[in-house]
Write an enzyme that holds these catalytic residues in place. Structure first.
Site, PDB file in Angstrom:
ATOM      1  N   SER A 138       0.864  -1.179   0.000  1.00 48.61           N
ATOM      2  CA  SER A 138       0.000   0.000   0.000  1.00 48.61           C
ATOM      3  C   SER A 138       0.900   1.228   0.000  1.00 48.61           C
ATOM      4  O   SER A 138       2.074   1.157   0.402  1.00 48.61           O
ATOM      5  CB  SER A 138      -0.880   0.008   1.255  1.00 48.61           C
ATOM      6  OG  SER A 138      -1.499   1.269   1.454  1.00 48.61           O
ATOM      7  N   TYR A 151      -1.334  -1.369  10.725  1.00 49.59           N
ATOM      8  CA  TYR A 151      -1.578  -1.597   9.303  1.00 49.59           C
ATOM      9  C   TYR A 151      -0.433  -1.052   8.449  1.00 49.59           C
ATOM     10  O   TYR A 151       0.117  -1.758   7.589  1.00 49.59           O
ATOM     11  CB  TYR A 151      -2.892  -0.943   8.878  1.00 49.59           C
ATOM     12  CG  TYR A 151      -3.137  -0.988   7.392  1.00 49.59           C
ATOM     13  CD1 TYR A 151      -3.530  -2.172   6.773  1.00 49.59           C
ATOM     14  CD2 TYR A 151      -2.961   0.151   6.592  1.00 49.59           C
ATOM     15  CE1 TYR A 151      -3.748  -2.227   5.401  1.00 49.59           C
ATOM     16  CE2 TYR A 151      -3.182   0.100   5.224  1.00 49.59           C
ATOM     17  CZ  TYR A 151      -3.567  -1.084   4.634  1.00 49.59           C
ATOM     18  OH  TYR A 151      -3.763  -1.135   3.280  1.00 49.59           O
TER      19      TYR A 151
END
Length: 266
Positions: A138, A151
């Site tokens: 990401s 995360y």
């Protein structure tokens, strides 16, 4: 005919990978927790493209999940040409306020399962001197994210790990790509429990990249043998490169303020 194995294939980017690769005449092994969604997708793709789709229902929060997938694939005598480690999720809020088990499950899915599946299938690819791996990271992997701390840290691991493998195995004919999407149309904010998902709702869909766009860009990057690819517009490119021009403390303060505004008032 080549075969691709996709984790997290029941929705979002994983489902888009399945649909795109089916169009490209790949047989598929699709993995997720939702049996009904996988069966529905398998029936649709087999009917539409006359390919073979194998469904594996597996919860990757379980420590033995990756080994179960590998064992099932070997039992069925399937050779995986393209491994797509897409399964993953986030969790929003101050780290100390969040449920610890969800953070540990996130590490298990986003990191441990990905590493184990990569290790299990990589050896066969090395023996064949051919194979492809896409690990979904990401743009969050390029900098710490307050309120998405675990995360972002897991995605930083995936980015670093994948780029290292790209260098280690390129001489073996194996392509490894770290896919780094920006904000994408998905159920990510729901699973992450954003208290204010206004930036992800239907009114802002035009500002989000579609899963289909992410997948097409990823496959182009893989074909070009890039170590990573950042999908989305120029804004995402700015985000992943901003650390080159500003002190980390300055960036962290700005990101903290931006994400703090999404929190419910205490």
């Amino acid at each position: 005919m080549k075969t691709a194995l996709i984790t997290g294939a029941s929705s979002g980017i994983g489902k888009a990978f399945a649909e795109e690769l089916a169009q490209r005449n790949y047989n598929l092994v699709i993995v997720a927790r939702s049996e009904s969604a996988l069966i529905q997708l398998a029936e649709k793709l087999q009917s539409q493209y006359q390919i073979n789709v194998t469904v594996i229902v597996q919860d990757l929060t379980l420590p033995h999940g990756s080994q179960n997938i590998f064992n099932k694939v070997k039992f069925l005598d399937i050779s995986v040409d393209l491994l797509i480690n897409n399964a993953g999720f986030g969790d929003y809020g101050k780290f100390g306020d969040r449920i610890l088990q969800k953070q540990l499950d996130m590490i298990q899915v986003n990191i441990s399962a990905l590493v184990e599946l990569t290790h299990l299938f990589l050896e066969e690819m090395k023996q064949r001197k051919n194979g492809e791996i896409i690990n979904v990271s990401s743009i969050a992997g390029y900098q710490p994210l307050p309120y998405l701390s675990v995360y972002a840290a897991t995605k930083a691991f995936v980015l670093s790990f994948s780029e290292a493998l790209w260098a280690e195995y390129k001489d073996y004919g194996i392509k490894v790509l770290a896919l780094c999407p920006g904000p994408t149309q998905s159920n990510f904010p729901t699973v992450a429990e954003f208290p204010d998902s206004s930036s992800f709702d239907d009114n802002n869909k035009n500002s989000l990249t579609t899963p289909e766009e992410v997948v097409k860009n990823a496959l182009v990057g893989l074909e070009k043998q890039q170590p990573n690819i950042v999908t989305g517009g120029i804004g995402n490119q700015i985000i992943v490169n901003i650390g080159r021009f500003f002190p980390r403390e300055f960036i962290l303060q700005g990101v903290e303020k931006q994400f703090r505004q999404k929190q419910k008032k205490e």
